[in-house]
Design a protein around this motif. Structure first.
Motif, mmCIF file in Angstrom:
data_model
loop_
_atom_site.group_PDB
_atom_site.id
_atom_site.type_symbol
_atom_site.label_atom_id
_atom_site.label_comp_id
_atom_site.label_asym_id
_atom_site.label_seq_id
_atom_site.Cartn_x
_atom_site.Cartn_y
_atom_site.Cartn_z
ATOM 1 N N THR A 149 43.312 -80.892 -10.525
ATOM 2 C CA THR A 149 43.487 -79.695 -11.365
ATOM 3 C C THR A 149 44.239 -78.594 -10.617
ATOM 4 O OG1 THR A 149 41.381 -80.248 -12.434
ATOM 5 C CG2 THR A 149 42.253 -78.044 -12.813
ATOM 6 N N THR A 177 46.817 -85.174 -20.951
ATOM 7 C CA THR A 177 46.790 -85.653 -19.573
ATOM 8 C C THR A 177 46.589 -87.162 -19.560
ATOM 9 O OG1 THR A 177 45.861 -83.559 -18.764
ATOM 10 C CG2 THR A 177 45.528 -85.499 -17.376
ATOM 11 N N VAL A 188 50.478 -83.790 -18.238
ATOM 12 C CA VAL A 188 50.007 -83.893 -16.857
ATOM 13 C C VAL A 188 49.805 -85.384 -16.568
ATOM 14 C CG1 VAL A 188 48.196 -83.291 -15.216
ATOM 15 C CG2 VAL A 188 48.877 -81.647 -17.008
ATOM 16 N N THR A 242 47.790 -79.519 -10.375
ATOM 17 C CA THR A 242 48.436 -79.369 -11.681
ATOM 18 C C THR A 242 48.847 -77.922 -11.929
ATOM 19 O OG1 THR A 242 47.173 -81.218 -12.592
ATOM 20 C CG2 THR A 242 48.079 -79.618 -14.170
ATOM 21 N N VAL A 248 50.655 -86.495 -8.552
ATOM 22 C CA VAL A 248 50.486 -85.685 -9.761
ATOM 23 C C VAL A 248 51.866 -85.204 -10.194
ATOM 24 C CG1 VAL A 248 49.350 -83.661 -10.773
ATOM 25 C CG2 VAL A 248 48.223 -84.935 -8.930
ATOM 26 N N ILE A 303 54.225 -83.171 -13.564
ATOM 27 C CA ILE A 303 54.404 -82.593 -14.888
ATOM 28 C C ILE A 303 55.592 -83.308 -15.502
ATOM 29 C CG2 ILE A 303 54.812 -80.475 -16.199
ATOM 30 C CD1 ILE A 303 52.206 -80.485 -14.499
#
Lengths: 405, 405
Positions: free
Chosen positions: B134, B154, B92, B137, B103, B105
């Motif tokens: 969060t 992360t 993350v 994510t 954000v 991945i």
């Protein structure tokens, strides 16, 4: 069976060129000087017992390791231990200044076995100066009861910019005749082993770090003499930059400093306003009988307030630039060395005043600004470190083993 | 038998905590993504065939390595090869600005699998902002077809000073409510694996280096936005300094700059005279309808000469400070990023003018001063690098193997 993913690029450093099972890699376990048994070496390295035995033979063969006393044992046959022997080989460690040559014979633990400090004029040119270094080395080897065969390598600091990869000075302003001279090639005619050449301030930083600040990762060594320069250790490593020119503090512009013309052609460089030579010039312009920085030091020691004030002003200018260094590098300690630092208190007071005024609290909360404790030793110890860090690294040890055949 | 010499202290770094025979050490040989046979691994590692087999089982067990096609063989049974599989786990990767959350991945090779960029106000405070991270994510994991179980760790960049060892912001000037907040602790309630927190400029430096300048050891990334900061890579390593405060370019005094009062309480800091906010203020004082740096960028793009001139002047001031950085660190490349760099040409022209005027030839001969090519990606790629450099190092891999039991 899975399909092969595409090759991956990562930012990982390349694995050490020396395989884990090489003698040089095994030697790293012994480098702290603590004796270890074969069983301890097998356990710590993860290598097979037979591999450890074979590599120990290699290390014993080149003399880096010796068998020693017997480990305490819980019964049965006492185990032999092995230990790094730093006395087997020596290093020629040289610190050349504009007007001095400091030559020493050191062991592989960077301890001084014999040393000599003499005056010279670096402007005599590379061949006369390096031949003097060689003659002094031979005399010191004899004094220490060692021979040329014992010499593992030579480290040398020069008072100017050096291309570290080739060991050649690059347009050094105070070293006429030295530009691009092949220093390693000349010394290697007499001295065996590698010859590593670096800037004098870099070796002073290495020496001070090795002698007093081994536990700190971020140190800036500032030399204030006829010129001004810095040796930067960040993350535990001496940083030379892309062309070996890092640490050139003397040509950073002083914030709000006077615009004196510098030898480099710019105005207001730190060296032009705050070096020993600059302070001497300022005092001379004020009518004092001052020729060089030695006279400045003498006046300050004699209690001359004008000279003290001039040194303190120089400290303030140096501090203005160091405040920027603190913001950029966040060192734990700034160490002040060089000839003018003989009047360290006035200089330090000025430096501290500017640094604490200009820097943010996070950067100065734990910052120490101190005088060099190694003093003149910093140079020769650093020159020794330069060599031993290379020779005792895995690749260096492996090369020694290979050379022995 | 020789007498034991006294224990030696050297400047050698401590040997890697992971023994040479650990799975993590073996993994380094595979990290470049090239498939290798067992025999090649035995040869490259120097380990026993049985040790290599056992460590490969460990690496296969945690999924970092997969068996793949068969190596070309000179006859007989084709040999199986093994390769690093960066797709097995994900990271993350988060880049938080004053007014945005980016954000992503990423996989273990720092490739982006899914990403989201949205507006936020960092001043909302840590809990609302981190809860938004969060939620984003979890949505991105679903989009990428992955689950929380796949998350290896992360990485997160914040727009202020961070104590890297604890992941806590330290007196961040533009992040009210965040001082000393336990960012890793809060995110770890939801996200598995380590949470590494750093300054946003540091992760941008890591990202730009990983994406474009992997072969260079000395890079300075300069972010010019509402503030000014730098990420410094020296000797191939991101330098955070003793307290993690390195790279604080914004509070270096500008040589001969105007003496504008800075938010830090000093006068003449680079940030006070040349940041996007400072340029906007200067234009506003001149009567222009300018609220923030976005308006400045719009004016420059519309061809407003006053705005272009102001940006160029800011470039000159930034360049005056960067000239000192060049003298100190001798980088190969200075990369300019941040929102104001959208008008990069004017800014770069001013920067180059000052740097080339002030720096010595040795430091600038090979120096490039360029705009960021990674742009907004630099932050999330760097956040990923922060995590993968830790997880894929020998100790990180060994920990993963140990955790699996």
């Amino acid at each position: 069976m899975a399909t092969a993913p595409a090759p991956v690029e990562t930012t990982a450093p390349h694995p050490e060129a020396s395989p884990a099972s090489s003698p040089g890699s095994l030697f790293q376990l012994l480098r702290d000087g603590r004796p270890r048994t074969r069983a301890e070496l097998v356990s710590a390295s993860g290598l097979a017992r037979s591999t450890v035995a074979s590599r120990l033979e290699d290390l014993l063969g080149v003399g880096l390791v010796v068998p020693t006393g017997e480990a305490s044992s819980s019964g049965g046959r006492p185990a032999v231990t092995f230990v790094f022997d730093p006395s087997r080989r020596v290093v020629v460690s040289v610190d050349l200044g504009v007007s001095h040559a400091h030559v020493a014979i050191t062991d592989l633990a960077n301890s001084v076995l014999a040393e000599d400090l003499q005056d010279l004029d670096i402007a005599d040119g590379p061949e006369p100066v390096l031949d003097l270094v060689t003659r002094t080395t031979l005399a010191l080897l004899e004094e220490a009861g060692r021979s040329l065969d014992d010499v593992a390598g030579t480290g040398i600091g020069l008072p100017g910019p050096v291309e570290f990869s080739t060991g050649r000075p690059v347009s050094p302003p105070v070293m006429p005749g030295w530009d691009r001279f092949d220093v390693p090639g000349h010394l290697a005619r007499t001295l065996p082993g590698p010859v590593l050449v670096d800037n004098d301030v870099n070796i002073m930083a290495l020496g001070e770090h090795a002698e007093r600040y081994r536990d700190l990762s971020d140190l800036v060594f500032v030399k204030v003499a006829s010129g001004i320069g810095a040796g930067i250790i960040s993350g535990g490593t001496l940083q030379r930059g892309a062309q070996g020119a890092a640490g050139d503090l003397g040509h950073v512009a002083v914030p709000d400093g006077n615009q004196t013309l510098c030898t480099c052609g710019n105005h207001g460089c730190l060296e032009a306003v705050a070096s020993g030579a600059a302070v001497a010039r300022r005092l001379r312009e004020g009518g004092a009988e001052v020729h060089d920085q030695a006279d400045v030091v003498a006046l300050v020691r004699a209690g001359d307030t004008t000279a003290s004030q001039a040194v303190r002003d120089a400290g303030r200018d140096i501090g203005s630039v160091l405040a920027g260094v603190v913001s950029l590098l966040n060192p734990s300690v700034i160490v002040l060395g060089g000839r003018i630092s003989a009047v360290g208190e006035q200089l330090l007071a000025g430096i501290r005043e500017s640094v604490y005024r200009r820097s943010l609290p996070l950067g100065t909360h734990h910052l120490r600004i101190v005088s060099s404790v190694s003093g003149a030793r910093a140079g020769i110890v650093g020159a020794s470190v330069l060599v031993t860090d290379t020779l005792l690294a895995p690749a260096g040890v492996d090369a020694a083993v290979a050379a022995r055949g």
